[in-house]
Structure formats: structure tokens, C-alpha cells
Design an enzyme around this catalytic site. Structure first.
Site, PDB file in Angstrom:
ATOM      1  N   GLY A   1      43.484   5.036  28.624  1.00 32.01           N
ATOM      2  CA  GLY A   1      44.256   3.806  28.571  1.00 32.01           C
ATOM      3  C   GLY A   1      45.730   4.103  28.715  1.00 32.01           C
ATOM      4  O   GLY A   1      46.282   4.889  27.956  1.00 32.01           O
ATOM      5  N   THR A   2      46.368   3.467  29.696  1.00 37.84           N
ATOM      6  CA  THR A   2      47.749   3.782  30.032  1.00 37.84           C
ATOM      7  C   THR A   2      48.415   2.563  30.633  1.00 37.84           C
ATOM      8  O   THR A   2      47.750   1.720  31.228  1.00 37.84           O
ATOM      9  CB  THR A   2      47.790   4.935  31.070  1.00 37.84           C
ATOM     10  OG1 THR A   2      47.061   6.049  30.571  1.00 37.84           O
ATOM     11  CG2 THR A   2      49.202   5.364  31.379  1.00 37.84           C
TER      12      THR A   2
END
Length: 533
Positions: free
Chosen positions: A353-354
Site C-alpha cells: 500500500g503506497t
């Protein structure tokens, strides 16, 4: 009226965007507009990047938070700068200590995978060196959304619900209670359009604004992190936080068909992009050639075989970096590509997740910026009474003491988040990035090839169907990936599988500058938005 916010009966169409005075592109509309508001107040691209990044910790907490890491490539007054704001392992951790706790690999959740969060000190450094506006002003939009709330966008809602269900199954200790308290509404994830807010997070952001983030490293917030860690047997301490500093680094590059493609040096895996491009330039790549897809996949596999083996804290890589990026080495690797899919050394790849953002101002300054909690919300830990979710970046460390990326005190681990930048003949073209853990180098490669080899504009380059190498000969492709290309690759012995998991193929942003005009593209696979001025 009741709508299904996750249904797409008809394909959308989005034009490339233009702007003269400034542009901000990211995955959440309110965050992009927050950055644009800073530009209109007299801020520059760096100010806008910090404001957008801060807003994203509130508006897209499913992919980043105040307890994560960040990286930047900054074009400022005709010079390129790199910032590595990732943290190292706590000073009192070791392989033996982790193994004595009963682990043979680093766990995903809890305190063991929590390395020193470097992102906030990165904001401070960027502002001190390049910013125009007072730092306090940059966090005002984030404070507002945390305090007053905002309607959760569809992609964020989807990922929130996915994470909530996963955490409900896997997070059982009392140390995880604060996460459920902070990131739920009536015991569930927020629905699309539902208002979510966090008073505690707004108070934390106010304290960060006043202290220019030092409270996180040596003040009241550091005390709260230290206390929380000690209570649950964590390794991270206030001393670790107080001694942390981000690093200004020189970006690394390769020349690909006349364009210089820039990434940050290890501990990021931006080097994987450059390795793949260096291999690929030994082949004829064009949009009408099915063979081009075979070459791209094979180049990426070979690049990852090297990257996953060698990449670690740059201080422990010696001369390997220079050797791996040498054209002669790339030529030797290109000769390994055959008419059929090969089996290089590999490691199975994980999702993450970014958030990524790109900014440009009227002076021609531009920022390529990325920050992350690694796996969605990260470690599952939220520091009590702060709203701060701690990342789990240390999960990528190895507990094999013979590996390059083995766990050690005060060492940085293999990092998956990478900002990119393009120049030509010493002049800036602009920032680009595709988030998504181990999809990121693959998204970078495809975006570059789409623009340079296939002559697609930034929006087309992001809209084009993507592929994703997973391991061995296994390659995932999107649902709109042309069947005739898939069939060709199958005949080349690639194991092609169509996937409905849109999020796994990354989410990108591109801003290019043509003389005095910005040209931007944003991501169709998320709630992508370009704010222009």
C-alpha cells in the site's frame, strides 16, 4: 437513489490535462486540490508536495500514514536532488533476538517489523531546504479533513473494507485495539461517500505543524511511541527516533534511447527499473511487435533476479551498484533472453500500500514523491491517542545471516517505493511514478516504454493495459489485455492469467513539462485526479 459505486458498465474516457501555472496529480481528488491551493497561495512545487502528502495520510489511510517512510526526487532551479526518508532498524534488534521470540521470518504485524518511520523528517527537510511558505500552512488542509471529516472515495472504501476484514481475522492482541478504534465506524469500514474523521489525528497533525515534525522524533509524540513500544515488547525507542535523520542522495540513471531515466539508489528497488531498461535497449521495441511484450517481461525477470539478491542498505552494497548498471553487464544479461520464457532466480512478490504524487509550479520546479506504510495500513499498530498508524517496512528483512538484506541494527531494508523522473540533455521533462509494492518497477518500465517506444501521451501511457510478472513464468494481465497478445505470450511458454484485481496493477501519475506548459495524466484504476492552474 441508490448506486453501485464499484460497478463500471461503460468504459470511461479521460483526456490528457494541460496547465500553465501549476499542476498536482495524485490518487485522491481532495489531496490534489489541497496541493493546488498551496500553489495558489504562493507556495512552490515542494510546498505543494508536502501539503498533498500530509492530506493523503488522512484522505487515503489505507495506503499510508504518519508512521511511514517517504522518498523524493526534486527538480529545483535546474538541479536534480534525491531524498531518502526511510528509516533503519532499531538499534537493539538482531536476528538472534527475533528468532528467540519464535520467528524464522519477520512477521507482518506487531512491533517486530516496525523500523524508524522517516517520512515526517523528510517533510521537514524538504521544507527547510526548498520551501517558500511556513511549514504550519502546509498541514492546514490535512488538519481540516481530519477534524471535520470527508466523504471516503470509492477506491479507498474498497481497500479499507478489504483491510478491515483481514485485520479482524489476524490481529488478536490488545496492542491492535487502537487500530480498530481509530479506523472504523460502528465496528466496520467506511462505505463510499460516508464521512470519516479523527479528532486525535487532527491534534497530532497540529502538533506536527507547530514543531515542524520534531515532536515525533524528540517530543511528546516520541514519548507516546516509546511507551507503546515498551508496553508490548517492541524494539523501537525514543533514542532511535531522536537519532534519526533522512539522507540527501544523488539519484541514479540510465540513458534509454536518448532520455535519462532517474531513480533513487538502494535501499530502494528503483535500480530494478534501470536494470530492466538497460537490458531492453538492446532490443527493437515497438507497439506493433508482439515480441516486444516478451522482451519486456524477460528483461523485468532478469532485473528482479539481480535486485532481489543484491539490493539492501547502500552502505553494504560496495561496488555492486556500479557494476550492475554498467552497459556491458546489461548486454551480457540481454543475451540470456531466449525465444521462450526463461526461469531466472526469483522470489515470490507481495502486494503493498503506497501513495504517489507529482507536482509542478510556475517556476518550473517539479517533485516526484512517494510515501507508504508498506502493506496497506502497515503493522496494524496505532499509537494510542495519536491516530498514527505505524508501518511494517521491516518485513522485507531476511533472518538468514548470509543474505545481503539480512536484519541488523541501524540498517535500512530493501524498500519497494520509488519515485521516478525523466530528463533529456540536462533539461527536465518531469516526474512519474506507479505505486504498488513489487509492481512499481514493472509499472515504471511500462510507462517509460509506452511514452518513449510507443509514443503514447501521459494519459494513454497510464490507461494502457498492464501486465505483472509474479514468479517463475507466471504473468498476470488485466481484463482488457488483448487476447492475441496473451495467446502469443502463451506460445512463448509464459503462464498468462487474467486478473480482476485492478489494484494489484499499480496506480500511477505523470507530469511532463513542454517549454512552459505542463502535460499530465492520472490513474484510471483509482480515484485519480489532476488539479491544474
Amino acid at each position: 437513489m441508490k448506486f453501485n459505486y464499484f460497478e463500471h458498465k461503460y468504459p470511461s474516457r479521460r483526456n490528457v490535462m494541460f496547465a500553465k501555472n501549476g499542476m498536482v496529480s495524485t490518487t485522491q481528488p481532495l489531496a490534489a486540490e489541497a496541493g493546488l491551493g498551496i500553489l495558489k497561495k504562493g507556495g512552490n512545487a515542494v510546498d505543494a508536495a508536502i501539503a498533498t502528502a500530509a492530506s493523503l495520510t488522512v484522505l487515503e489511510p489505507t495506503s499510508n500514514g504518519l508512521g511511514g517512510d517517504g522518498f523524493a526526487i526534486i527538480w529545483y532551479e535546474d538541479e536534480l536532488y534525491g531524498l531518502n526518508a526511510s528509516g533503519w532498524a532499531p538499534s537493539n534488534i538482531s536476528i538472534d533476538k527475533v528468532k528467540n521470540l519464535g520467528y524464522n521470518t519477520i512477521p507482518k504485524y506487531g512491533f517486530i517489523p516496525v523500523t524508524i518511520p522517516g517520512m515526517l523528517y523528510g517533510w521537514r527537510e524538504m521544507s527547510n531546504r526548498f520551501g517558500k511558505l511556513p511549514f504550519e500552512d502546509l498541514l492546514l488542509p490535512a488538519i481540516h479533513y481530519a477534524r471535520e471529516g470527508y466523504p471516503v472515495s470509492p477506491t479507498v472504501s474498497y481497500n479499507w473494507n478489504k483491510a478491515f476484514k483481514l485485520y479482524k481475522k489476524q490481529l488478536k492482541g490488545r496492542e491492535f485495539d487502537e487500530w480498530f478504534k481509530t479506523f472504523s465506524i460502528e465496528g466496520r469500514a467506511p462505505k463510499p461517500g460516508e464521512i470519516w474523521s479523527s479528532k486525535e489525528l487532527s491534534y497530532t497533525l497540529e502538533e506536527l505543524a507547530k514543531s515542524k515534525c520534531l515532536s515525533f522524533y524528540e517530543g511528546d509524540i516520541a514519548d507516546k511511541i516509546d511507551k507503546f513500544s515498551r508496553e508490548y515488547g517492541g524494539f523501537i525507542t525514543k533514542k532511535d527516533l531522536k537519532t534519526y535523520r533522512p539522507e540527501w542522495v544523488r539519484p541514479i540513471s540510465v540513458n534509454y534511447r536518448g532520455y535519462d531515466i532517474w531513480e533513487l539508489p538502494p535501499n530502494t528497488h528503483g535500480m530494478v527499473v534501470l536494470l530492466a531498461l538497460n537490458i531492453l535497449k538492446n532490443f527493437d521495441i515497438n507497439i506493433d511487435s508482439l515480441q516486444s511484450y516478451h522482451y519486456m517481461i524477460e528483461a523485468m525477470k532478469l532485473a528482479y533476479a539481480d535486485g532481489l539478491y543484491y539490493i539492501t542498505d547502500t552502505r553494504e552494497m560496495g561496488d555492486n551498484l556500479k557494476y550492475l548498471l554498467d552497459d556491458n553487464y546489461a548486454l551480457s544479461r540481454s543475451k540470456l533472453i531466449e525465444n521462450k520464457a526463461i526461469l531466472p532466480k526469483y522470489s515470490a512478490l507481495n502486494s503493498g500500500g503506497t501513495v504517489y504524487l507529482a507536482t509542478g509550479d510556475k517556476y518550473g520546479n517539479m517533485v516526484s514523491y512517494i510515501q507508504s506504510n508498506f502493506m496497506g495500513f502497515g503493522s496494524g499498530l496505532v499509537v494510542p491517542k495519536t491516530g498514527i498508524s505505524l508501518h511494517n517496512r521491516g518485513y522485507t528483512f531476511s533472518l538468514n545471516d548470509k543474505d545481503y538484506n539480512r536484519l541488523a541494527p541501524n540498517k535500512k531494508t530493501y524498500h519497494t517505493i520509488i519515485p521516478g523522473f525523466i530528463t533529456k540533455e540536462g533539461k527536465a521533462l518531469g516526474p512519474f511514478g506507479v505505486m504498488g509494492a513489487y509492481m512499481q518497477p514493472q509499472g515504471h518500465l511500462q510507462s517509460i516504454v509506452n511514452m518513449i517506444d510507443f509514443n503514447l501521451n501521459p494519459q494513454e501511457a497510464l490507461d494502457k493495459y498492464r501486465w505483472q510478472w509474479i514468479k517463475e513464468k507466471e504473468v498476470l494481465v488485466e481484463e482488457d489485455f488483448p487476447k492475441h497478445i496473451a495467446d502469443f505470450l502463451i506460445r512463448k511458454d509464459h503462464n498468462i492469467r487474467y486478473s480482476k484485481d485492478v489494484g494489484s496493477f499499480g496506480r500511477g501519475q505523470i507530469i511532463l513539462r513542454d517549454v512552459k506548459t505542463y502535460i499530465g495524466g492520472t490513474e484510471k484504476r483509482a480515484d485519480g485526479h489532476i488539479a491544474v492552474w
